[in-house]
Design an enzyme around this catalytic site. Structure first.
Site: not given
Length: 641
Positions: A175-177, A179, A194
């Site tokens: 869940n990346e920035p 999300s 990432t």
């Protein structure tokens, strides 16, 4: 946080290092351990307790599991409990957080491979109860697949326990920035950071997939219990943002602030930026040890932009340090810290002969010392302490460089092919042709053949000789251990073995050093530097009865990514502009690590650039505190063993 929650969470930690209660700065409960090994064991114990509790109730235990380096030790302990204590996983159902997309299950980089390698192949879990996102799902079927994954979790009544790691972007799962708080299982595009962090495992960022399937924030936060693991200084900044910052989609882990039963399990490195650790005087009354006093006053200089000797009573009072003045006035405090800093600076890292060494970092005698510089990889010596290396040789000490690993995994196939083709032109042979063919026919993520690994190791060995000769060292004083733990052909290494330790013991006994320098760059607790330091410490422990060990001092240096904090430094070696250039040229001898090095982390600069900036920054920090001005400085901490 509710008092009842804190009581529940205390049970897992037994005797942790740090505080149980949150300070006014913290919004997530956290427990700090002195090292990740003990912390991992405690987490495994909680999981085992939950499994047994569910077994006694004749109920299924639903675990959400994570991958990456952080949970490896937890899985090792669970496997040990299964084999030695009879812990059964027959009632366990697991759901993994994520998987790269596309990704074959058989690929050694897949999380399917990871989980079976570290856990599932070694326990009695029913394969039907193992759920890992499928990286081979066709694009047109991913939406339906993700909805089905969510449905399965709900059918089992949700997750009883969710184990998490945290990425430097603040991601949990993938869940990346950006999300959303209510996001479910879905396909996501990976953040560049990432992918950079994953690049070592994939032997370069170009090989890292751009997409992944991940459980969503909503899925994770519905778990009844959440534990997040954080190890190493490279996680410290994001840990601070997550625990002390505001909830933000830009740091998805901050959503965990709203969870009613979440604990962050940290080692001292990962917790180092938390206010209660970095500036405890801003939290509550402190016991002012000499170490804390130095840390606080150096911090005060940075806050005020003043030198040590120019700090005033008002500076102390205005920055939460008034109680320091209750026993001593600012003038005396300033003088103490100024002298302490000044005494760390020396141009004689091996000790200055015939000098009063009362306030010097190193002993004057013996005037000529036997020195071992342990280098985890075949370039850490010159990258991390090239200037000090030069001084030690120049000042007549018997210097030995010991390269602990071959470093073969960091040589690209392109470089290996180049050397193999040169060898083929000079002396054609079936052996060399076999190496060339193995490179030409190599598939993605395929492990190098033993012959190719040997060639890559020889390349790094030749570069090391070039660098040490340039530094004026005899070939007889250069040693290559090729520790077996490293020789897997992949980024994942084996645990230290008796053979590894025996090699370390033998070389130390052979040289009988007065000084040892070793890498103390422990940002990644599962990295090669950490394992190599463990090997040094274990060897020294076993050699304790030897008479020569009583006169041996161990100095730790840092690598290309981090430097010691000024208050930690016990020896700082100045470098002239000429030495800076000499160090740079020595680093250049390692040509396979130049111009696109494989494992550069999140910093796109080459190692020589990073090393020079780090050394220059250290010198500038000393200057800002009121010390003499130098072109660059290399820093060391003495380790008591």
């Amino acid at each position: 946080m509710k008092t009842t929650m804190v009581k529940k969470k205390r049970d897992i930690s037994h005797q942790p290092i740090g505080q149980f209660e949150e300070t006014r700065f913290e919004k997530i409960h956290n427990v700090i351990f002195s090292d990740s090994n003990e912390a991992s064991i405690r987490v495994a114990e909680e999981i085992a307790e939950l499994i047994r509790k569910k077994q006694n109730q004749n109920r299924t235990c639903v675990l959400g599991l994570a991958t990456g380096s952080s949970p490896i030790r937890v899985y090792e302990e669970l496997v040990r409990m299964h084999k030695e204590e009879g812990l059964s996983f027959q009632n366990v159902v697991t759901f993994n957080l994520d998987e790269y997309l596309p990704m074959e299950k058989s690929n050694i980089q897949s999380y399917h491979y990871f989980m079976h390698e570290h856990l599932f192949n070694h326990i009695d879990i029913d394969p039907e109860n193992v759920h890992i996102p499928d990286g081979t799902v066709p694009p047109e079927e991913t939406v339906a697949y993700c909805l089905d994954y969510e449905r399965k979790i709900k059918e089992y009544g949700g997750l009883d326990f969710q184990l998490l790691g945290i990425g430097r972007t603040g991601h949990i799962g993938f869940n990346e920035p950006g999300s959303h708080y209510n996001s479910g299982t879905r396909v996501i595009t990976l953040d560049h950071i990432t992918r950079v962090d994953a690049a070592p495992s994939f032997l370069g960022i170009a090989n890292v997939p751009r997409k992944a399937i991940t459980m969503g924030i909503s899925t994770v936060r519905k778990a009844k219990r959440i534990i997040l693991l954080g190890w190493g200084e490279n996680k410290a900044e994001i840990i601070k943002k997550t625990i002390e910052g505001e909830i933000s989609s830009q740091v998805p882990a901050t959503y965990l602030q709203n969870h009613s039963n979440c604990t962050f399990i940290l080692d001292t490195g990962a917790a180092s930026e938390l206010t209660k650790n970095k500036t405890p005087w801003l939290v509550d009354a402190c016991e002012w040890t000499e170490e804390l006093k130095a840390k606080a006053i150096i911090w005060l200089c940075e806050e005020t932009g003043k030198t040590v000797l120019s700090l005033t009573d008002k500076d102390y009072n205005d920055n939460g340090m008034a109680d320091l003045l209750s026993k001593e006035d600012s003038y005396d405090l300033n003088i103490q810290i100024f002298n302490k800093l000044q005494h760390t600076i020396t141009g004689w890292p091996g000790g200055k002969p015939n000098a009063d060494d009362t306030h010097r970092p190193e002993r004057a005698e013996p005037a000529k010392k036997r020195v071992i510089i342990f280098s985890p990889h075949p370039d850490d010596d010159v990258i991390s302490m090239g200037g000090t290396f030069d001084r030690l040789v120049e000042q007549g000490h018997e210097v030995h460089v010991v390269y602990q690993t071959s470093g073969n995994i960091a040589v690209s196939d392109t470089d290996a092919r180049k050397f193999a083709e040169i060898a083929m032109n000079l002396n054609p042979s079936e052996k060399v042709q076999k190496i060339i063919n193995s490179i030409n026919n190599k598939q993605d993520s395929q492990i190098d053949s033993p012959e190719l690994r040997r060639l890559k190791g020889d390349i790094r060995r030749s570069e090391s000789y070039a660098a040490t000769r340039y530094m004026g060292l005899k070939d007889a004083h250069v040693h290559f251990l090729d520790l077996p733990f490293y020789e897997t052909g992949t980024i994942k290494k084996n645990n230290l073995s008796e053979e590894d330790i025996a090699l370390m013991v033998d070389i130390i006994k052979q040289i009988k050093p007065h000084q040892i320098y070793a890498a103390g760059d422990l940002a990644d607790p599962h990295g090669t530097h950490k394992v190599c330091l463990d090997a040094v410490l274990e060897a020294l422990k076993r050699l304790k009865p030897e008479p020569f060990i009583k006169d041996c001092w161990l100095w730790l240096y840092r690598g290309a990514w981090h430097e010691w904090d000024i208050n930690e430094i016990e020896m700082c070696v100045p470098m002239s502009p000429g030495q800076v250039l000499k160090k740079r040229n020595a680093i250049f001898c390692h040509q396979s690590q130049k111009d696109g090095v494989m494992f550069q982390g999140d910093d796109s600069r080459e190692f020589w650039m990073r090393a020079e900036e780090r050394n220059r920054d250290t010198a500038n920090k000393y200057k800002a505190l009121g010390m003499s001005s130098y072109a660059a400085m290399e820093a060391f901490v003495r380790h008591q063993f």
